[in-house]
Design a protein around this motif. Structure first.
Motif, mmCIF file in Angstrom:
data_model
loop_
_atom_site.group_PDB
_atom_site.id
_atom_site.type_symbol
_atom_site.label_atom_id
_atom_site.label_comp_id
_atom_site.label_asym_id
_atom_site.label_seq_id
_atom_site.Cartn_x
_atom_site.Cartn_y
_atom_site.Cartn_z
ATOM 1 N N THR A 153 40.986 26.673 33.096
ATOM 2 C CA THR A 153 40.780 27.000 31.689
ATOM 3 C C THR A 153 39.489 26.338 31.220
ATOM 4 O O THR A 153 39.249 25.162 31.499
ATOM 5 N N THR A 186 41.935 32.789 37.286
ATOM 6 C CA THR A 186 42.997 32.435 38.221
ATOM 7 C C THR A 186 42.492 32.655 39.631
ATOM 8 O O THR A 186 41.863 33.668 39.923
ATOM 9 N N THR A 188 38.856 30.730 27.489
ATOM 10 C CA THR A 188 38.990 31.715 28.557
ATOM 11 C C THR A 188 39.493 31.028 29.815
ATOM 12 O O THR A 188 39.420 29.795 29.946
ATOM 13 N N ASP A 189 40.007 31.798 30.750
ATOM 14 C CA ASP A 189 40.487 31.208 31.994
ATOM 15 C C ASP A 189 40.277 32.174 33.150
ATOM 16 O O ASP A 189 40.070 33.360 32.949
ATOM 17 N N LYS A 196 45.068 28.010 37.872
ATOM 18 C CA LYS A 196 44.380 28.527 36.686
ATOM 19 C C LYS A 196 43.377 27.499 36.210
ATOM 20 O O LYS A 196 43.725 26.330 35.997
#
Length: 102
Positions: free
Chosen positions: A5, A13, A10-11, A3
């Motif tokens: 970030t 994956t 927001t992030d 992940k």
């Protein structure tokens, strides 16, 4: 999975098969247009490259963070025309989402 970030919270994956593109600024000639040069393209598992992926490290987050620190911006996914181009300095953190116990 890893992940990423961003500073705004927001992030995204990515998994070992996600294609990652890295770009560097290539706009050093004042007579030419502004341009980014593709610096790297591959996935963690190396399926997109002709040689072993430089993202393949003992710890996936280490390979991804090393990549982020080496490029000016990057995008995720195979559709380069419609993908978001992320500025590397906007990344806050990188973490593994898969936990392995020996």
């Amino acid at each position: 999975m890893v992940k990423i970030t961003f500073l705004d919270g927001t992030d995204i994956t990515i998994n070992e098969e996600t294609v990652i593109y890295g770009y560097t600024n290539f706009s050093d000639d004042p007579e030419k247009e502004f341009y980014l040069k593709e610096f790297y393209t591959n996935s963690i598992n190396g399926n997109e490259g002709k040689k072993t992926s430089r993202l393949t490290t003992y710890d996936e987050k280490i390979g991804i963070m090393g990549f982020i620190l080496s490029v000016d911006c990057f995008l995720i996914g195979e559709d380069t025309k419609n993908s978001i181009l992320y500025r590397s300095t906007a990344v806050k953190s990188v973490e593994n989402l898969d936990f392995y116990f020996d």
